[in-house]
Design a protein around this motif. Structure first.
Motif, PDB file in Angstrom:
ATOM      1  N   CYS A 259      10.194   9.731   0.450  1.00 14.16           N
ATOM      2  CA  CYS A 259       8.747   9.995  -0.011  1.00 14.16           C
ATOM      3  C   CYS A 259       8.358  11.268   1.064  1.00 14.16           C
ATOM      4  N   ILE A 260       7.873  12.230  -0.054  1.00 13.68           N
ATOM      5  CA  ILE A 260       7.395  13.595   0.209  1.00 13.68           C
ATOM      6  C   ILE A 260       5.927  13.338   1.717  1.00 13.68           C
ATOM      7  N   ILE A 261       5.347  13.227   2.743  1.00  4.69           N
ATOM      8  CA  ILE A 261       4.424  13.572   3.532  1.00  4.69           C
ATOM      9  C   ILE A 261       4.224  14.392   4.260  1.00  4.69           C
ATOM     10  N   ALA A 262       4.809  15.564   3.974  1.00  6.13           N
ATOM     11  CA  ALA A 262       4.164  16.729   4.822  1.00  6.13           C
ATOM     12  C   ALA A 262       4.673  18.012   3.862  1.00  6.13           C
ATOM     13  N   GLY A 263       3.787  18.765   3.692  1.00 12.95           N
ATOM     14  CA  GLY A 263       4.321  20.198   2.943  1.00 12.95           C
ATOM     15  C   GLY A 263       4.654  20.876   3.807  1.00 12.95           C
ATOM     16  N   ARG A 264       5.936  21.631   4.431  1.00 15.02           N
ATOM     17  CA  ARG A 264       6.377  22.518   5.216  1.00 15.02           C
ATOM     18  C   ARG A 264       5.602  24.059   4.069  1.00 15.02           C
ATOM     19  N   VAL A 265       5.984  23.994   2.979  1.00 13.16           N
ATOM     20  CA  VAL A 265       5.468  25.053   2.759  1.00 13.16           C
ATOM     21  C   VAL A 265       3.676  26.022   3.625  1.00 13.16           C
ATOM     22  N   ASP A 266       3.087  24.852   2.923  1.00 16.24           N
ATOM     23  CA  ASP A 266       1.549  25.006   3.083  1.00 16.24           C
ATOM     24  C   ASP A 266       0.889  24.365   4.075  1.00 16.24           C
ATOM     25  N   SER A 267       1.679  24.194   4.403  1.00 17.10           N
ATOM     26  CA  SER A 267       1.713  23.338   6.067  1.00 17.10           C
ATOM     27  C   SER A 267       0.323  21.937   5.926  1.00 17.10           C
ATOM     28  N   THR A 268       0.922  21.332   5.118  1.00 18.31           N
ATOM     29  CA  THR A 268      -0.205  19.848   4.726  1.00 18.31           C
ATOM     30  C   THR A 268       0.520  18.643   5.123  1.00 18.31           C
ATOM     31  N   MET A 269      -0.114  17.668   5.624  1.00 25.94           N
ATOM     32  CA  MET A 269       0.544  16.428   6.465  1.00 25.94           C
ATOM     33  C   MET A 269      -0.412  15.108   5.398  1.00 25.94           C
ATOM     34  N   ASN A 270       0.379  14.726   5.543  1.00 30.32           N
ATOM     35  CA  ASN A 270      -0.539  13.116   4.519  1.00 30.32           C
ATOM     36  C   ASN A 270       0.189  11.905   6.027  1.00 30.32           C
ATOM     37  N   THR A 271      -0.881  11.925   7.433  1.00 34.25           N
ATOM     38  CA  THR A 271      -0.757  10.698   8.043  1.00 34.25           C
ATOM     39  C   THR A 271      -0.980   9.271   7.657  1.00 34.25           C
ATOM     40  N   ASP A 272      -1.716   9.006   6.525  1.00 30.72           N
ATOM     41  CA  ASP A 272      -1.691   8.070   6.283  1.00 30.72           C
ATOM     42  C   ASP A 272      -0.694   7.371   5.078  1.00 30.72           C
ATOM     43  N   TYR A 273       0.850   7.998   5.171  1.00 35.26           N
ATOM     44  CA  TYR A 273       1.959   8.264   4.497  1.00 35.26           C
ATOM     45  C   TYR A 273       1.902   6.458   3.863  1.00 35.26           C
ATOM     46  N   LYS A 274       1.887   5.200   4.248  1.00 37.67           N
ATOM     47  CA  LYS A 274       2.305   4.260   4.325  1.00 37.67           C
ATOM     48  C   LYS A 274       1.615   4.162   2.544  1.00 37.67           C
ATOM     49  N   ALA A 275       1.006   4.444   2.406  1.00 38.81           N
ATOM     50  CA  ALA A 275       0.398   3.829   1.350  1.00 38.81           C
ATOM     51  C   ALA A 275       1.049   4.425   0.159  1.00 38.81           C
ATOM     52  N   SER A 276       1.955   5.351   0.718  1.00 40.39           N
ATOM     53  CA  SER A 276       2.531   6.073  -0.952  1.00 40.39           C
ATOM     54  C   SER A 276       4.751   5.214  -1.139  1.00 40.39           C
ATOM     55  N   LEU A 277       4.246   4.454  -0.148  1.00 42.56           N
ATOM     56  CA  LEU A 277       5.318   3.990  -0.037  1.00 42.56           C
ATOM     57  C   LEU A 277       5.365   2.884  -1.026  1.00 42.56           C
ATOM     58  N   PRO A 278       4.918   1.484  -0.684  1.00 39.59           N
ATOM     59  CA  PRO A 278       5.376   1.020  -1.853  1.00 39.59           C
ATOM     60  C   PRO A 278       5.772   0.539  -3.328  1.00 39.59           C
ATOM     61  N   ARG A 279       5.524   1.233  -4.018  1.00 43.53           N
ATOM     62  CA  ARG A 279       6.257   1.741  -5.759  1.00 43.53           C
ATOM     63  C   ARG A 279       7.483   2.810  -5.431  1.00 43.53           C
ATOM     64  N   LEU A 280       7.903   3.223  -3.882  1.00 41.11           N
ATOM     65  CA  LEU A 280       9.065   3.341  -3.489  1.00 41.11           C
ATOM     66  C   LEU A 280      10.037   2.965  -3.248  1.00 41.11           C
ATOM     67  N   ILE A 281       9.458   1.669  -2.393  1.00 40.44           N
ATOM     68  CA  ILE A 281      10.108  -0.092  -2.020  1.00 40.44           C
ATOM     69  C   ILE A 281      10.306  -0.390  -3.400  1.00 40.44           C
ATOM     70  N   GLU A 282       9.598  -0.878  -4.280  1.00 44.97           N
ATOM     71  CA  GLU A 282       9.457  -1.393  -5.515  1.00 44.97           C
ATOM     72  C   GLU A 282      10.344  -0.960  -6.963  1.00 44.97           C
ATOM     73  N   THR A 283      10.794   1.061  -6.853  1.00 41.90           N
ATOM     74  CA  THR A 283      11.481   1.205  -7.267  1.00 41.90           C
ATOM     75  C   THR A 283      12.855   0.898  -6.193  1.00 41.90           C
ATOM     76  N   VAL A 284      13.306   1.453  -5.261  1.00 39.53           N
ATOM     77  CA  VAL A 284      14.365   1.034  -4.945  1.00 39.53           C
ATOM     78  C   VAL A 284      15.296  -0.254  -5.296  1.00 39.53           C
ATOM     79  N   LEU A 285      14.343  -1.516  -5.109  1.00 39.53           N
ATOM     80  CA  LEU A 285      14.314  -3.152  -4.911  1.00 39.53           C
ATOM     81  C   LEU A 285      15.144  -3.668  -6.791  1.00 39.53           C
ATOM     82  N   GLU A 286      14.046  -2.793  -7.127  1.00 42.54           N
ATOM     83  CA  GLU A 286      14.177  -3.110  -8.816  1.00 42.54           C
ATOM     84  C   GLU A 286      15.564  -2.121  -8.920  1.00 42.54           C
ATOM     85  N   ARG A 287      16.306  -1.185  -8.818  1.00 45.73           N
ATOM     86  CA  ARG A 287      17.234  -0.406  -9.467  1.00 45.73           C
ATOM     87  C   ARG A 287      18.750  -0.905  -8.512  1.00 45.73           C
TER      88      ARG A 287
END
Length: 288
Positions: A259-287
Protein backbone atom coordinates in the motif's frame (compact mmCIF):
# COMPACT_ATOMS: atom_id res chain seq x y z
CA UNK A 1 22.85 -34.68 8.02
CA UNK A 2 22.71 -30.92 8.61
CA UNK A 3 24.88 -29.84 11.55
CA UNK A 4 23.34 -28.44 14.72
CA UNK A 5 25.28 -25.20 14.19
CA UNK A 6 23.70 -24.78 10.70
CA UNK A 7 20.08 -25.66 11.53
CA UNK A 8 19.41 -24.60 15.11
CA UNK A 9 16.37 -26.35 16.58
CA UNK A 10 14.96 -25.33 19.95
CA UNK A 11 14.39 -27.91 22.68
CA UNK A 12 10.66 -27.95 21.91
CA UNK A 13 11.34 -28.93 18.28
CA UNK A 14 10.76 -25.46 16.80
CA UNK A 15 12.87 -23.37 14.43
CA UNK A 16 15.37 -21.18 16.29
CA UNK A 17 14.08 -17.68 15.49
CA UNK A 18 10.47 -18.23 14.45
CA UNK A 19 9.75 -20.72 17.25
CA UNK A 20 7.44 -22.53 14.81
CA UNK A 21 7.14 -26.30 14.58
CA UNK A 22 6.80 -27.97 11.17
CA UNK A 23 3.18 -28.97 11.75
CA UNK A 24 2.23 -25.36 12.53
CA UNK A 25 3.12 -24.06 9.06
CA UNK A 26 0.54 -23.82 6.27
CA UNK A 27 1.44 -23.97 2.56
CA UNK A 28 0.02 -20.44 2.12
CA UNK A 29 1.83 -17.74 4.10
CA UNK A 30 0.76 -14.09 4.33
CA UNK A 31 3.71 -12.03 5.56
CA UNK A 32 4.03 -8.53 6.98
CA UNK A 33 6.63 -6.44 8.78
CA UNK A 34 4.66 -5.33 11.83
CA UNK A 35 3.93 -8.03 14.47
CA UNK A 36 0.65 -6.27 15.32
CA UNK A 37 -0.50 -6.55 11.72
CA UNK A 38 -0.56 -10.35 12.10
CA UNK A 39 -3.46 -10.00 14.51
CA UNK A 40 -5.25 -7.74 12.00
CA UNK A 41 -4.84 -10.40 9.31
CA UNK A 42 -5.99 -13.18 11.64
CA UNK A 43 -9.17 -11.23 12.45
CA UNK A 44 -10.44 -12.50 9.09
CA UNK A 45 -9.76 -16.17 9.93
CA UNK A 46 -12.69 -18.51 10.51
CA UNK A 47 -10.67 -20.36 13.12
CA UNK A 48 -7.20 -20.31 14.66
CA UNK A 49 -4.95 -23.30 15.27
CA UNK A 50 -1.97 -21.72 17.00
CA UNK A 51 -0.28 -18.45 17.89
CA UNK A 52 3.45 -18.05 18.51
CA UNK A 53 5.53 -14.97 19.29
CA UNK A 54 9.30 -14.59 19.43
CA UNK A 55 11.08 -11.24 19.09
CA UNK A 56 9.65 -9.50 16.01
CA UNK A 57 8.30 -12.79 14.67
CA UNK A 58 4.59 -13.22 15.41
CA UNK A 59 2.74 -16.12 13.80
CA UNK A 60 -0.90 -17.18 13.71
CA UNK A 61 -2.01 -20.20 11.67
CA UNK A 62 -5.68 -20.72 10.94
CA UNK A 63 -8.17 -20.96 8.10
CA UNK A 64 -9.92 -18.47 5.84
CA UNK A 65 -12.89 -19.75 3.84
CA UNK A 66 -11.52 -23.28 3.92
CA UNK A 67 -7.92 -22.29 3.08
CA UNK A 68 -5.28 -23.05 5.69
CA UNK A 69 -3.12 -19.92 6.03
CA UNK A 70 -0.19 -18.83 8.19
CA UNK A 71 0.08 -15.12 8.99
CA UNK A 72 3.64 -14.20 9.91
CA UNK A 73 5.56 -11.01 10.73
CA UNK A 74 9.16 -10.72 9.55
CA UNK A 75 10.30 -7.39 10.99
CA UNK A 76 12.15 -4.77 8.96
CA UNK A 77 14.80 -5.33 6.31
CA UNK A 78 16.27 -7.89 3.95
CA UNK A 79 18.46 -9.41 6.68
CA UNK A 80 15.30 -10.46 8.53
CA UNK A 81 13.93 -12.01 5.34
CA UNK A 82 17.08 -14.13 5.10
CA UNK A 83 16.20 -15.58 8.51
CA UNK A 84 12.49 -15.99 7.82
CA UNK A 85 12.63 -17.56 4.35
CA UNK A 86 15.39 -19.98 5.32
CA UNK A 87 13.51 -21.12 8.42
CA UNK A 88 10.20 -21.43 6.56
CA UNK A 89 11.90 -23.56 3.92
CA UNK A 90 13.53 -25.66 6.63
CA UNK A 91 10.16 -26.21 8.34
CA UNK A 92 8.71 -27.38 5.02
CA UNK A 93 11.57 -29.36 3.53
CA UNK A 94 13.90 -30.58 6.27
CA UNK A 95 13.09 -33.43 8.65
CA UNK A 96 13.78 -31.89 12.06
CA UNK A 97 14.16 -35.33 13.63
CA UNK A 98 16.87 -36.64 11.30
CA UNK A 99 18.25 -33.24 10.16
CA UNK A 100 18.08 -34.38 6.54
CA UNK A 101 16.39 -32.91 3.49
CA UNK A 102 13.07 -34.60 2.78
CA UNK A 103 12.65 -36.66 -0.39
CA UNK A 104 9.61 -34.76 -1.67
CA UNK A 105 9.73 -30.98 -2.14
CA UNK A 106 6.98 -28.93 -0.48
CA UNK A 107 6.40 -25.64 -2.25
CA UNK A 108 5.25 -22.65 -0.23
CA UNK A 109 3.27 -19.63 -1.46
CA UNK A 110 4.53 -16.47 0.22
CA UNK A 111 2.74 -13.13 -0.17
CA UNK A 112 4.11 -10.14 1.69
CA UNK A 113 1.77 -7.24 2.46
CA UNK A 114 3.79 -4.09 3.03
CA UNK A 115 3.84 -0.31 2.94
CA UNK A 116 5.82 1.75 0.49
CA UNK A 117 6.70 5.14 -0.94
CA UNK A 118 5.47 5.88 -4.46
CA UNK A 119 7.91 7.31 -7.02
CA UNK A 120 5.62 8.02 -9.97
CA UNK A 121 2.47 10.12 -10.50
CA UNK A 122 0.55 6.90 -11.23
CA UNK A 123 1.47 5.39 -7.82
CA UNK A 124 -0.25 7.91 -5.52
CA UNK A 125 -0.88 7.56 -1.81
CA UNK A 126 -3.57 4.91 -1.30
CA UNK A 127 -2.78 2.85 -4.41
CA UNK A 128 -1.57 -0.77 -4.31
CA UNK A 129 1.64 -1.80 -6.09
CA UNK A 130 2.94 -5.35 -6.54
CA UNK A 131 6.68 -5.80 -7.00
CA UNK A 132 6.64 -7.67 -10.31
CA UNK A 133 10.40 -7.04 -10.45
CA UNK A 134 12.43 -6.12 -7.36
CA UNK A 135 15.64 -4.12 -7.42
CA UNK A 136 17.68 -5.21 -4.42
CA UNK A 137 20.16 -2.93 -2.69
CA UNK A 138 20.57 -5.34 0.25
CA UNK A 139 23.13 -7.76 -1.21
CA UNK A 140 21.55 -10.85 0.40
CA UNK A 141 21.44 -12.90 -2.80
CA UNK A 142 25.19 -12.58 -3.44
CA UNK A 143 25.92 -14.87 -0.50
CA UNK A 144 24.21 -17.79 -2.27
CA UNK A 145 25.53 -19.88 -5.15
CA UNK A 146 24.12 -19.57 -8.70
CA UNK A 147 22.24 -16.33 -8.05
CA UNK A 148 22.60 -15.45 -11.73
CA UNK A 149 19.98 -18.03 -12.68
CA UNK A 150 17.21 -16.04 -10.98
CA UNK A 151 18.48 -12.53 -11.68
CA UNK A 152 17.48 -10.22 -14.52
CA UNK A 153 21.02 -9.29 -15.53
CA UNK A 154 19.86 -7.28 -18.55
CA UNK A 155 17.86 -4.94 -16.33
CA UNK A 156 20.72 -4.81 -13.83
CA UNK A 157 23.04 -3.45 -16.53
CA UNK A 158 20.48 -0.88 -17.63
CA UNK A 159 20.09 0.33 -14.06
CA UNK A 160 23.81 0.70 -13.42
CA UNK A 161 24.30 2.59 -16.68
CA UNK A 162 21.27 4.90 -16.52
CA UNK A 163 21.57 5.62 -12.81
CA UNK A 164 25.29 6.32 -13.20
CA UNK A 165 25.69 4.14 -10.12
CA UNK A 166 28.09 5.74 -7.63
CA UNK A 167 27.42 4.00 -4.29
CA UNK A 168 30.63 2.19 -3.49
CA UNK A 169 30.47 -1.48 -2.46
CA UNK A 170 26.84 -2.13 -3.48
CA UNK A 171 25.68 -3.54 -6.80
CA UNK A 172 21.92 -3.56 -7.45
CA UNK A 173 20.38 -6.89 -8.41
CA UNK A 174 16.98 -7.59 -9.98
CA UNK A 175 14.70 -10.58 -9.32
CA UNK A 176 11.16 -11.21 -10.54
CA UNK A 177 8.30 -12.33 -8.33
CA UNK A 178 6.75 -15.67 -9.24
CA UNK A 179 4.84 -14.95 -12.49
CA UNK A 180 2.02 -17.39 -11.66
CA UNK A 181 1.52 -15.69 -8.29
CA UNK A 182 1.49 -12.22 -9.83
CA UNK A 183 -1.28 -13.41 -12.19
CA UNK A 184 -3.16 -14.96 -9.26
CA UNK A 185 -3.05 -11.91 -6.96
CA UNK A 186 -2.93 -8.91 -9.32
CA UNK A 187 -6.06 -7.81 -11.13
CA UNK A 188 -7.05 -4.35 -12.33
CA UNK A 189 -6.92 -3.02 -8.76
CA UNK A 190 -3.18 -3.66 -8.25
CA UNK A 191 -0.41 -1.94 -10.22
CA UNK A 192 2.42 -4.19 -11.42
CA UNK A 193 5.56 -2.37 -10.42
CA UNK A 194 9.31 -2.17 -10.64
CA UNK A 195 10.18 -1.84 -6.96
CA UNK A 196 13.38 -0.83 -5.18
CA UNK A 197 14.11 -2.72 -1.97
CA UNK A 198 16.49 -0.45 -0.08
CA UNK A 199 18.78 -1.63 2.72
CA UNK A 200 17.67 1.18 5.00
CA UNK A 201 14.93 3.76 5.51
CA UNK A 202 16.80 7.05 5.58
CA UNK A 203 19.99 7.48 3.52
CA UNK A 204 19.41 4.42 1.30
CA UNK A 205 16.05 5.87 0.28
CA UNK A 206 17.42 9.38 -0.24
CA UNK A 207 16.22 10.86 3.06
CA UNK A 208 18.60 13.36 4.61
CA UNK A 209 18.45 14.36 8.28
CA UNK A 210 21.79 15.30 9.88
CA UNK A 211 24.02 13.07 7.73
CA UNK A 212 24.70 14.23 4.17
CA UNK A 213 24.05 11.79 1.33
CA UNK A 214 26.87 10.26 -0.71
CA UNK A 215 24.81 10.76 -3.88
CA UNK A 216 22.10 13.39 -3.27
CA UNK A 217 20.89 13.30 -6.89
CA UNK A 218 20.31 9.53 -7.03
CA UNK A 219 16.55 9.73 -6.39
CA UNK A 220 16.10 12.13 -9.30
CA UNK A 221 17.80 9.63 -11.61
CA UNK A 222 15.74 6.79 -10.16
CA UNK A 223 12.51 8.68 -10.87
CA UNK A 224 13.66 9.35 -14.45
CA UNK A 225 14.83 5.80 -15.19
CA UNK A 226 13.15 3.99 -18.08
CA UNK A 227 14.07 0.44 -19.08
CA UNK A 228 14.35 -0.81 -22.66
CA UNK A 229 10.81 -2.17 -22.36
CA UNK A 230 9.64 1.29 -21.15
CA UNK A 231 9.20 0.42 -17.49
CA UNK A 232 9.66 3.02 -14.74
CA UNK A 233 10.63 2.48 -11.11
CA UNK A 234 7.37 2.69 -9.18
CA UNK A 235 8.16 2.57 -5.46
CA UNK A 236 10.57 2.13 -2.56
CA UNK A 237 10.33 -0.47 0.20
CA UNK A 238 12.81 -2.71 2.05
CA UNK A 239 12.11 -6.44 1.73
CA UNK A 240 10.73 -7.51 -1.65
CA UNK A 241 14.08 -8.37 -3.27
CA UNK A 242 15.34 -10.69 -0.53
CA UNK A 243 11.97 -12.46 -0.42
CA UNK A 244 11.74 -12.89 -4.20
CA UNK A 245 15.39 -13.92 -4.57
CA UNK A 246 15.54 -16.52 -1.81
CA UNK A 247 12.17 -17.99 -2.74
CA UNK A 248 13.18 -18.26 -6.41
CA UNK A 249 16.45 -20.01 -5.52
CA UNK A 250 14.60 -22.45 -3.26
CA UNK A 251 11.70 -23.11 -5.65
CA UNK A 252 8.92 -21.37 -3.72
CA UNK A 253 6.39 -18.87 -5.10
CA UNK A 254 6.70 -15.40 -3.60
CA UNK A 255 5.70 -11.80 -4.18
CA UNK A 256 5.26 -8.48 -2.37
CA UNK A 257 2.30 -6.13 -2.67
CA UNK A 258 2.39 -2.74 -0.95
CA UNK A 259 0.00 0.00 0.00
CA UNK A 260 1.53 3.34 -1.01
CA UNK A 261 1.62 5.54 2.09
CA UNK A 262 4.12 8.19 0.98
CA UNK A 263 4.39 10.21 -2.20
CA UNK A 264 8.13 10.74 -2.65
CA UNK A 265 7.63 12.97 -5.70
CA UNK A 266 5.17 15.43 -4.13
CA UNK A 267 6.50 14.89 -0.55
CA UNK A 268 3.18 13.70 0.88
CA UNK A 269 2.80 11.21 3.72
CA UNK A 270 -0.14 9.29 5.17
CA UNK A 271 0.79 8.42 8.76
CA UNK A 272 -2.71 7.00 9.26
CA UNK A 273 -2.00 4.33 6.64
CA UNK A 274 -3.48 1.51 8.75
CA UNK A 275 -6.91 2.58 7.51
CA UNK A 276 -5.78 1.79 3.94
CA UNK A 277 -4.65 -1.76 4.65
CA UNK A 278 -7.87 -3.73 5.39
CA UNK A 279 -8.98 -3.89 1.74
CA UNK A 280 -5.52 -5.06 0.67
CA UNK A 281 -5.50 -7.73 3.38
CA UNK A 282 -8.93 -8.98 2.31
CA UNK A 283 -7.86 -8.99 -1.35
CA UNK A 284 -4.77 -11.10 -0.64
CA UNK A 285 -6.69 -13.54 1.56
CA UNK A 286 -9.33 -13.99 -1.14
CA UNK A 287 -6.80 -14.59 -3.94
CA UNK A 288 -3.94 -16.48 -2.27
Amino acid sequence: MIKESELIINEDGSAFHLHLKPEQLADRVVMCGDPQRVSAIAEYFDRRECEVSSREFHTITGSYKGKRITALSHGIGGDNLDIVVNELDALANIDFRTRTVKDGFRQLTLVRIGTSGGLQPYTPVGSYVAAEQSIGLDGVIYFYKDSARVRNQTLEKELIEQLDWRIEGIKPYVVAAAPSLIEQICKDDIIRGLTIAANGFYGPQGRELRLPLADPTLNARIEAFESSDRRRITNYEMESSALAALAALMGHRAMTVCCIIAGRVDSTMNTDYKASLPRLIETVLERI
